[in-house]
Design a protein around this motif. Structure first.
Motif, PDB file in Angstrom:
ATOM      1  N   PRO A  80       9.373  51.561  52.368  1.00  0.00           N
ATOM      2  CA  PRO A  80       9.032  51.168  53.737  1.00  0.00           C
ATOM      3  C   PRO A  80      10.279  50.712  54.491  1.00  0.00           C
ATOM      4  N   ALA A  86       5.151  45.764  55.022  1.00  0.00           N
ATOM      5  CA  ALA A  86       4.965  46.514  53.777  1.00  0.00           C
ATOM      6  C   ALA A  86       6.185  46.435  52.873  1.00  0.00           C
ATOM      7  N   TYR A  89       5.651  43.866  50.151  1.00  0.00           N
ATOM      8  CA  TYR A  89       4.788  44.313  49.063  1.00  0.00           C
ATOM      9  C   TYR A  89       5.494  45.334  48.176  1.00  0.00           C
ATOM     10  N   TYR A  90       6.316  46.139  48.779  1.00  0.00           N
ATOM     11  CA  TYR A  90       7.137  47.093  48.024  1.00  0.00           C
ATOM     12  C   TYR A  90       8.028  46.359  47.026  1.00  0.00           C
ATOM     13  N   GLN A 152      -7.378  52.741  46.373  1.00  0.00           N
ATOM     14  CA  GLN A 152      -6.373  53.546  47.063  1.00  0.00           C
ATOM     15  C   GLN A 152      -5.536  54.294  46.041  1.00  0.00           C
ATOM     16  N   VAL A 156       1.570  50.665  47.797  1.00  0.00           N
ATOM     17  CA  VAL A 156       2.004  50.050  49.055  1.00  0.00           C
ATOM     18  C   VAL A 156       1.456  50.833  50.243  1.00  0.00           C
ATOM     19  N   GLU A 157       0.512  50.213  50.963  1.00  0.00           N
ATOM     20  CA  GLU A 157      -0.053  50.838  52.162  1.00  0.00           C
ATOM     21  C   GLU A 157      -0.594  52.237  51.877  1.00  0.00           C
ATOM     22  N   ASN A 158      -0.983  52.480  50.653  1.00  0.00           N
ATOM     23  CA  ASN A 158      -1.503  53.786  50.225  1.00  0.00           C
ATOM     24  C   ASN A 158      -0.526  54.927  50.480  1.00  0.00           C
ATOM     25  N   GLN A 159       0.774  54.607  50.441  1.00  0.00           N
ATOM     26  CA  GLN A 159       1.829  55.606  50.589  1.00  0.00           C
ATOM     27  C   GLN A 159       2.660  55.641  49.311  1.00  0.00           C
ATOM     28  N   THR A 161       5.655  55.511  47.038  1.00  0.00           N
ATOM     29  CA  THR A 161       6.990  54.933  47.167  1.00  0.00           C
ATOM     30  C   THR A 161       7.640  54.808  45.796  1.00  0.00           C
TER      31      THR A 161
END
Length: 212
Positions: A80, A86, A89-90, A152, A156-159, A161
């Motif tokens: 992110p 985010a 959280y990462y 999810q 992280v944010e459903n992305q 990483t």
């Protein structure tokens, strides 16, 4: 860019990262004997993998390499942006994976595979925790990850990483060791990561038997 690598080790993680980014790199596959050579010890003080050389930068530690790559190529989307929440959280999951999730998996592995060529810790230290104790330890520390991915696909944010690469790298070991037998959510998450083309390219041992 050059990555020093041995299959099935933590070096799979930065190779996976590089494959996800689709950037050119040179893969230098080592043997245990090669890692003992003085010239290689100049790259890694303990004679281990991975090591990444990128121009004037030479670094070791798989998570550090992946985090470095994600920031060097931020446009690839594996971390992110620095300015958004985010990012916190990462960092959380990136560090949780290596400091909290991985130790019980490593202890379990030392017990079921006592002949691993670990050259930093005495054998009595690597095996001081029994396999059942390590499994119980892992079951406790993996619960936050289960909660994070039960609704999810990614942490992280459903992305996707680098946090998924590092946590996933630990969980691939756990899956192959049979530590996820009673964890369907983490099994599904791990298998989803293992199905990514970049992971399949990075891990030559992908087709090894998985005791799940």
């Amino acid at each position: 860019m050059k990555l020093y690598y041995i299959p099935t080790t933590r070096a799979v993680r930065p190779r996976w990262c590089l494959e996800e980014m689709a950037i050119p790199y040179e893969l230098v596959q080592l043997t245990v004997a090669m890692m003992k050579e003085p010239e290689y010890r100049k790259l890694h003080p303990h004679g281990k993998v991975p090591v990444l050389i990128d121009g004037d930068v030479t670094i070791f530690e798989s998570a550090a390499i992946c985090a470095y790559l994600a920031d060097q190529y931020l446009e690839k989307g594996l971390a992110p942006a620095l300015s958004i929440p985010a990012r916190g959280y990462y960092y959380q999951w990136l560090f949780y994976a290596v400091t909290t999730l991985e130790p019980p998996v490593e202890k379990f592995m030392f017990n079921v595979m006592p002949h691993l060529p670990e050259n930093l810790l005495p054998k009595k230290v690597t095996q001081e925790c029994s396999a059942p104790e390590a499994q119980q330890w892992f079951d406790r520390v993996s619960q936050p990850l289960t909660e994070a991915v039960k609704n999810q696909d990614y942490l992280v944010e459903n992305q996707f990483t680098v946090a998924d690469i590092i946590a996933g790298g630990v969980l691939v070991w756990a899956l192959k060791l049979g530590m996820l037998k009673n964890q369907p959510i983490l099994t599904a998450y791990t298998e989803k990561l293992m199905a990514r083309p970049a992971f399949r390219q990075a891990d030559e041992n992908f087709h090894a038997q998985v005791d799940s």
